[in-house]
Write a protein that holds these residues in place. Structure first.
Motif, PDB file in Angstrom:
ATOM      1  N   GLN A 149       0.823  -1.209   0.000  1.00 38.79           N
ATOM      2  CA  GLN A 149       0.000   0.000   0.000  1.00 38.79           C
ATOM      3  C   GLN A 149       0.858   1.261   0.000  1.00 38.79           C
ATOM      4  N   SER A 208      -0.554   4.424  -0.221  1.00 38.67           N
ATOM      5  CA  SER A 208      -1.281   5.489   0.453  1.00 38.67           C
ATOM      6  C   SER A 208      -2.691   5.006   0.757  1.00 38.67           C
ATOM      7  N   ALA A 209      -3.309   5.609   1.766  1.00 36.61           N
ATOM      8  CA  ALA A 209      -4.714   5.316   2.048  1.00 36.61           C
ATOM      9  C   ALA A 209      -5.640   6.047   1.083  1.00 36.61           C
ATOM     10  N   ASP A 210      -5.080   6.963   0.308  1.00 34.31           N
ATOM     11  CA  ASP A 210      -5.852   7.715  -0.684  1.00 34.31           C
ATOM     12  C   ASP A 210      -5.370   7.369  -2.083  1.00 34.31           C
ATOM     13  N   SER A 211      -6.301   7.222  -3.007  1.00 38.00           N
ATOM     14  CA  SER A 211      -5.912   6.939  -4.385  1.00 38.00           C
ATOM     15  C   SER A 211      -5.550   8.241  -5.089  1.00 38.00           C
ATOM     16  N   TRP A 263      -5.414  11.144  -8.137  1.00 36.62           N
ATOM     17  CA  TRP A 263      -6.459  11.751  -8.958  1.00 36.62           C
ATOM     18  C   TRP A 263      -6.583  11.061 -10.306  1.00 36.62           C
ATOM     19  N   GLY A 303      -5.416   3.574  -1.758  1.00 36.08           N
ATOM     20  CA  GLY A 303      -6.839   3.675  -1.496  1.00 36.08           C
ATOM     21  C   GLY A 303      -7.231   2.821  -0.313  1.00 36.08           C
ATOM     22  N   PRO A 304      -8.519   2.712  -0.053  1.00 38.88           N
ATOM     23  CA  PRO A 304      -8.978   1.911   1.075  1.00 38.88           C
ATOM     24  C   PRO A 304      -8.696   0.434   0.859  1.00 38.88           C
ATOM     25  N   MET A 318     -16.051   3.741  -3.765  1.00 38.44           N
ATOM     26  CA  MET A 318     -14.694   3.971  -3.262  1.00 38.44           C
ATOM     27  C   MET A 318     -13.724   4.269  -4.408  1.00 38.44           C
ATOM     28  N   MET A 319     -12.763   5.138  -4.114  1.00 40.30           N
ATOM     29  CA  MET A 319     -11.707   5.481  -5.059  1.00 40.30           C
ATOM     30  C   MET A 319     -10.526   4.553  -4.828  1.00 40.30           C
ATOM     31  N   ASP A 335      -7.056   3.028 -12.237  1.00 46.80           N
ATOM     32  CA  ASP A 335      -7.406   4.047 -11.247  1.00 46.80           C
ATOM     33  C   ASP A 335      -8.830   4.527 -11.477  1.00 46.80           C
ATOM     34  N   GLY A 381     -12.139  11.952  -8.786  1.00 47.20           N
ATOM     35  CA  GLY A 381     -13.114  12.005  -7.713  1.00 47.20           C
ATOM     36  C   GLY A 381     -14.425  11.325  -8.044  1.00 47.20           C
TER      37      GLY A 381
END
Length: 324
Positions: A183, A185-188, A190, A259-260, A268-269, A284, A288
């Motif tokens: 992983q 990042s916890a965020d994907s 853009w 991402g999550p 979810m992204m 990806d 958003g």
């Protein structure tokens, strides 16, 4: 492929041929985009039915049957996307058109040993460079918006579903310790990280969990992802790319996730990549909007046929010196 391109060019009027053509060794050859809107080349809804079939034959010469089917399904998504956007009075709805795609040929396949062609439009980026008998098939980009929609018959349609499901399935199959390594990042992000850059950042090769840190079943999933992306193109081209991956060593391949984690739903992204010394694959959910997906295959050695063209120009220069 060369014969089809010749026949297509011969079918064009002089002004159409000028619009469809480009110079192989200028900067525009490596400029491309996958967002909607106009771009250089000849738009296929301006072609006759016969000419359009020649463009489709050119696609069939470079791509597998499944790759062509996926490409056409992406083009047809402009129809439900137009309906969705018209309902909310989105400013882009008038431009949505399943024939708003462009063909462009660089160089002259009738006389040149080195030439190239592309088929581009919203969520489609197909590029082939031909040098003698050798062909480069990247960059290759497929996207979908909406990635999930309801067809007129009431059935649910998911475009690029296998690409998504394999990546999500592999993430869910990782242990807690493996996921820490995979992983990013916890965020994907853009968008796909390689975007439409002419040259890919090779730092991707050092991101994520290594192939030799995966179980046998997890490696099978990685191999299935690679196979899926590469076999969008014609079998000889896919086999050559797979051989180069094998020769470079599969243990150097990495899987990364952003991402999550856990149960992933349609809201979810998410992002994943599979990369190695010779290639980068990305998927990806973008901008958003979780109902919008981009996928790409970049060849770190052969994008745009860079290595093939370099050798071609070296050989041409040597021959020129011999004739001086």
């Amino acid at each position: 492929m060369r014969a089809i391109a010749r026949e297509f060019l011969d079918s064009l009027a002089e002004d159409e041929r000028a619009e469809a053509g480009g110079v192989l060794d200028d900067g525009g050859f490596r400029e491309w985009k996958y967002n909607p809107g106009a771009r250089p080349g000849l738009r296929i809804d301006a072609l006759t039915g016969v000419q359009r079939e020649l463009v489709y034959a050119l696609l069939a010469a470079g791509m597998s049957p499944s790759g062509v089917t996926t490409l056409h399904s992406i083009m047809e998504l402009e129809v439900p996307l137009k309906a969705i956007e018209k309902a909310i009075d989105h400013p882009r709805w008038p431009i949505r058109n399943p024939l708003a795609y462009y063909v462009r040929i660089f160089g002259d396949p009738t006389t040149d040993s080195a030439w190239a062609w592309r088929f581009n439009g919203h969520h489609v980026g197909v590029h082939f460079t031909v040098v003698g008998d050798e062909i480069s098939a990247t960059p290759q980009m497929f996207g979908a918006n909406p990635r999930v929609h309801t067809a007129p018959d009431g059935s649910l349609v998911r475009t690029l579903a296998v690409e998504e499901d394999l990546g999500i399935g592999l993430m869910n199959d990782l242990s807690a310790d493996q996921l820490v390594r995979a992983q990013l990042s916890a965020d994907s992000p853009w968008d796909i990280a390689s975007r439409n850059d002419p040259v890919v950042d090779i730092d991707f090769a050092d991101r994520g969990i290594r192939y030799d840190e995966l179980s046998g079943a997890q490696r099978d999933t990685v191999n299935a992802i690679i196979q899926l992306y590469l076999t969008r193109c014609a079998d000889p081209l896919a086999r050559q790319a797979l051989r180069e991956i094998e020769d470079a060593g599969r243990d150097a391949i990495r899987f990364s996730w952003a991402g999550p984690t856990g149960q992933i739903d349609n809201a979810m992204m998410i992002y994943y990549s599979v990369s190695g010394p010779t290639f980068l694959l990305e998927a990806d959910r973008v901008n958003g909007n979780p109902n919008h997906i981009h996928t790409v295959w970049r060849d770190l050695r052969h994008d745009w046929g860079t290595d093939l063209l370099a050798e071609h120009y070296r050989t041409t220069a040597r021959i020129g010196q011999l004739h001086d």
